[in-house]
Design an enzyme around this catalytic site. Structure first.
Site, PDB file in Angstrom:
ATOM      1  N   ASP A 182     -12.174 -65.811  -7.012  1.00 51.16           N
ATOM      2  CA  ASP A 182     -12.158 -65.132  -5.718  1.00 51.16           C
ATOM      3  C   ASP A 182     -12.509 -63.670  -5.949  1.00 51.16           C
ATOM      4  OD1 ASP A 182     -11.070 -67.460  -4.438  1.00 51.16           O
ATOM      5  OD2 ASP A 182      -9.110 -66.893  -5.246  1.00 51.16           O
ATOM      6  N   ASP A 225      -8.179 -64.649  -1.154  1.00 56.57           N
ATOM      7  CA  ASP A 225      -7.177 -65.695  -1.064  1.00 56.57           C
ATOM      8  C   ASP A 225      -5.788 -65.091  -1.229  1.00 56.57           C
ATOM      9  OD1 ASP A 225      -9.154 -67.524  -0.671  1.00 56.57           O
ATOM     10  OD2 ASP A 225      -8.655 -68.788  -2.389  1.00 56.57           O
ATOM     11  N   ARG A 277     -12.633 -71.208   7.019  1.00 58.33           N
ATOM     12  CA  ARG A 277     -11.489 -70.462   6.492  1.00 58.33           C
ATOM     13  C   ARG A 277     -11.559 -68.981   6.847  1.00 58.33           C
ATOM     14  NH1 ARG A 277     -10.366 -72.968   0.405  1.00 58.33           N
ATOM     15  NH2 ARG A 277     -10.256 -75.161   1.059  1.00 58.33           N
TER      16      ARG A 277
END
Length: 403
Positions: A182, A225, A277
């Protein structure tokens, strides 16, 4: 700017003692860095000593200690070769078992060599801030793990590129490619303020990657995240762009230890050409207000707001602009989640009730949602109309746009 702290009541990160980052740093721990080596020294392995790290220009994490650019071939070891890997684990001959053997061992060893370069640990009481309008951290995965009181501002986080994605077979299907990094990962972190950050795959977009085993060879994971019990997070005036899975809050349906945590505020952010998302939420109490969504053209779009296990989302005055084939019902997807409270949503310039539309269109395939989320946000600034917020966000969100 390096000593600015989060304003009172500015989202969940203002809870309790608030978020001050490295504001208490002494002169010796207030440094400007221009290379990966300097950044690593400044981070000091995630030390909790108060520190301010100012990033000037572009820092590439895929460089050696002398600043030489490293490519995927420089990390490969143990005889790893993509062509050999694909031949070894082709589902038509290998079957549906998880890859194992010399090429998978070599892939793991090669991946570990890259991880040692690009995964950068951020410790407690740290402020990382970009200098001017063009500060970039390229190829890195900033990881705030089990740390408290962190501020990251005015910084472009670009292209956390995985040289060695793993093939993961799925039950009843072919499988998927899994990448490791990420751009920014808050894992078990508390009191974190992310502000005026731009995150993207710029340089290596996944839609230009080839297809292997019938699946896109993904090189990127999430942009931001928030998992493993992270809590008290504010994400403001940031831009998430040109990516598939942008933001995951809560990493598993069975991680019941996340109950009572994952409290996150997202306000005045721009989600631009994001497939899904934005965010997807499990367990968390998430306040989502005055954000702007620009949905991508084409047929890849899946959804924006993901309502998953025990999530409790309050969405206020958010604006969505979509191409003609996208319906308002497409904006929300539910799995095991049941709670979404929404007001003031604007869809292509018109007011809509996302909850009513979701229940009307999806009741045959997804669970109906209820507006009873069991909590009321109190830590927030003024909530503008969706239309006003969309204009403000277009002008002001992202790195290099601090007022």
């Amino acid at each position: 700017m390096g000593r600015e702290v989060l304003a009172p009541r500015d989202g969940w990160a203002a809870e309790g003692a608030g978020t001050t980052g490295g504001a208490a740093a002494d002169a010796a721990h207030d440094v400007t860095v221009r290379t990966r080596a300097e950044l690593v020294r400044a981070l000091d392995g995630g030390s909790a000593t108060p520190r301010i790290i100012r990033i000037a220009g572009t820092i590439d994490a895929n460089t050696d200690d002398h600043g030489r650019r490293l490519h995927c071939a420089d990390y490969a070891t143990g005889g790893y070769d993509l062509a050999a890997y694909l031949a070894a684990y082709d589902p038509r001959t290998w079957g549906g078992a998880k890859p194992a053997g010399p090429q998978e061992d070599a892939r793991k060893a090669s991946a570990a060599r890259q991880a040692a370069r690009v995964e950068l640990a951020v410790g407690s009481n740290t402020t990382i801030v970009g200098v001017g309008a063009d500060a970039v951290l390229k190829g890195a995965s900033l990881q705030v793990k089990d740390a408290d009181n962190v501020i990251i501002r005015n910084l472009e986080l670009r292209d956390a590129y995985d040289c060695f994605p793993a093939w993961q077979p799925n039950t009843g299907g072919l499988g998927d490619w899994k990448s490791a990094y990420d751009n920014l990962w808050l894992r078990g972190a508390t009191h974190v303020w992310i502000d005026h950050v731009t995150a993207s795959d710029k340089g290596h977009p996944d839609d230009r990657e080839p297809t292997h085993f019938g699946r896109n060879y993904l090189r990127h994971d999430g942009l931001l995240d928030i998992t493993n019990g992270a809590d008290l997070i504010t994400v403001s005036w940031s831009r998430f762009t040109d990516h598939d899975k942008a933001m995951l809050i809560g990493n598993g349906d069975n991680v019941t230890t996340d109950r009572g945590k994952l409290r996150v505020t997202l306000h005045h952010n721009r989600f631009e050409s994001i497939v899904q998302r934005a965010p997807r939420v499990r367990f968390g109490q998430v306040h989502l207000y005055n954000n702007r969504y620009d949905i991508p053209e084409g047929d890849q779009y899946r959804y924006s707001l993901g309502v998953s296990t025990e999530s409790r989302i309050v969405a206020e005055n958010n604006s969505f602009t979509t191409p003609g084939h996208i319906e308002a019902a497409d904006l929300v997807k539910s799995w095991n989640g049941t709670a979404l409270q929404q007001t003031g949503t604007e869809f292509n310039g018109f007011p809509v009730d996302l909850l009513a539309i979701h229940n009307a269109y999806n009741s045959g395939s997804e669970r109906d949602l209820t507006p009873d989320v069991g909590w009321t946000p109190t830590l927030h600034g003024r909530v503008d109309t969706a239309r006003q917020a969309a204009q403000d966000v277009a002008r002001g969100a992202g790195a290099g746009r601090l007022p």
